[in-house]
Design a protein around this motif. Structure first.
Motif, PDB file in Angstrom:
ATOM      1  N   GLY A 143     -19.966 -10.993 -29.921  1.00  0.00           N
ATOM      2  CA  GLY A 143     -21.261 -10.587 -30.475  1.00  0.00           C
ATOM      3  C   GLY A 143     -21.469 -11.076 -31.893  1.00  0.00           C
ATOM      4  O   GLY A 143     -22.570 -10.983 -32.437  1.00  0.00           O
ATOM      5  N   THR A 144     -20.405 -11.608 -32.495  1.00  0.00           N
ATOM      6  CA  THR A 144     -20.483 -12.208 -33.830  1.00  0.00           C
ATOM      7  C   THR A 144     -19.666 -13.492 -33.814  1.00  0.00           C
ATOM      8  O   THR A 144     -18.536 -13.505 -33.307  1.00  0.00           O
ATOM      9  N   ALA A 150     -19.101 -22.181 -39.751  1.00  0.00           N
ATOM     10  CA  ALA A 150     -20.486 -21.735 -39.574  1.00  0.00           C
ATOM     11  C   ALA A 150     -20.733 -20.427 -40.307  1.00  0.00           C
ATOM     12  O   ALA A 150     -21.819 -20.215 -40.866  1.00  0.00           O
ATOM     13  N   THR A 151     -19.732 -19.557 -40.339  1.00  0.00           N
ATOM     14  CA  THR A 151     -19.880 -18.288 -41.053  1.00  0.00           C
ATOM     15  C   THR A 151     -20.057 -18.537 -42.550  1.00  0.00           C
ATOM     16  O   THR A 151     -20.920 -17.937 -43.195  1.00  0.00           O
ATOM     17  N   LYS A 163     -24.002 -12.856 -41.372  1.00  0.00           N
ATOM     18  CA  LYS A 163     -23.179 -13.215 -40.215  1.00  0.00           C
ATOM     19  C   LYS A 163     -24.071 -13.874 -39.175  1.00  0.00           C
ATOM     20  O   LYS A 163     -25.299 -13.762 -39.223  1.00  0.00           O
ATOM     21  N   ILE A 164     -23.445 -14.563 -38.238  1.00  0.00           N
ATOM     22  CA  ILE A 164     -24.164 -15.146 -37.112  1.00  0.00           C
ATOM     23  C   ILE A 164     -23.918 -14.255 -35.909  1.00  0.00           C
ATOM     24  O   ILE A 164     -22.782 -14.105 -35.453  1.00  0.00           O
ATOM     25  N   SER A 165     -24.990 -13.639 -35.416  1.00  0.00           N
ATOM     26  CA  SER A 165     -24.887 -12.798 -34.224  1.00  0.00           C
ATOM     27  C   SER A 165     -25.035 -13.671 -32.983  1.00  0.00           C
ATOM     28  O   SER A 165     -25.747 -14.676 -32.992  1.00  0.00           O
ATOM     29  N   PHE A 171     -27.789 -17.577 -30.515  1.00  0.00           N
ATOM     30  CA  PHE A 171     -27.327 -17.063 -31.810  1.00  0.00           C
ATOM     31  C   PHE A 171     -28.515 -16.871 -32.733  1.00  0.00           C
ATOM     32  O   PHE A 171     -29.578 -17.455 -32.540  1.00  0.00           O
ATOM     33  N   TRP A 172     -28.314 -16.032 -33.723  1.00  0.00           N
ATOM     34  CA  TRP A 172     -29.329 -15.797 -34.741  1.00  0.00           C
ATOM     35  C   TRP A 172     -28.645 -15.303 -36.000  1.00  0.00           C
ATOM     36  O   TRP A 172     -27.567 -14.714 -35.906  1.00  0.00           O
TER      37      TRP A 172
END
Length: 202
Positions: A143-144, A150-151, A163-165, A171-172
């Motif tokens: 979920g993350t 990328a983080t 964070k990237i969800s 992803f968003w």
């Protein structure tokens, strides 16, 4: 006399030695970027559209819209990343929106509102592995996104707590999942984040 000649020869060698070394270094430095340019040129995204031999008016207008969308999206990916993929695009009216597969296929349905650069960028990401690769499952399955590159990038964009969800193969932020997420800045960041995900092991 012989000793003076030897000292003169040694002095000359010492004086010219670094110059020779610097010249060799300069030649090496100048030659090094060429292979890098060749690698970057080789790793590009290319695409082709499967066309009917005798297209209907509906197909012709769809082909035109899809071509504009894909040309813009591929140009952005190639300008901002060194990702490589060969993509085959199809117009399939039965597809509800659009979809992309890691096998390099993108399909656009008949809804013209999805025939835009935002959708094309989003679907290209699926062909590269977003939501479709084993790396995605490993790094985004919780979920993350857990990949460091990328983080770090999303934190550079949005602050230390960003964070990237991930979920449902998407992803968003910057996944360009909906038209209301569109801006040129978001599109550029989308490409950079996808490229960083690939470096993370996507």
């Amino acid at each position: 006399m012989r000793r003076k000649a030897l000292i003169a020869a040694l002095t000359a060698a010492l004086l010219t030695g670094p110059g020779v070394a610097q010249a060799a270094t300069a030649q090496t430095t100048q030659a090094a970027p060429a292979p890098a340019r060749e690698r970057a040129a080789a790793a590009t995204i290319t695409w082709s559209l499967v066309r009917a031999s005798n297209p209907t008016e509906d197909q012709r207008t769809a082909y035109d819209a899809i071509t504009r969308a894909m040309n813009a999206a591929v140009a952005r990916y190639n300008n901002l990343s060194d990702l490589g993929k060969t993509i085959t695009v199809r117009y399939e009216p039965g597809v509800p929106t659009a979809d992309g597969n890691i096998n390099g296929t993108i399909r656009f349905g008949s809804n013209r509102s999805y025939m835009n650069e935002r959708t094309a960028l989003h679907e290209i990401a699926h062909t590269i592995g977003v939501g479709t690769s084993s790396g995605w499952s490993r790094l985004g399955g919780s979920g993350t996104w857990t990949g460091g590159q990328a983080t770090a990038l999303v934190r550079q964009y949005d602050g230390a707590g960003a964070k990237i969800s991930t979920g449902g193969g998407h992803f968003w932020p910057y996944g360009l999942n909906y038209d209301n997420e569109w801006s040129n800045t978001a599109a550029d960041r989308h490409v950079h984040i996808v490229a960083a995900m690939v470096r993370d092991g996507l």
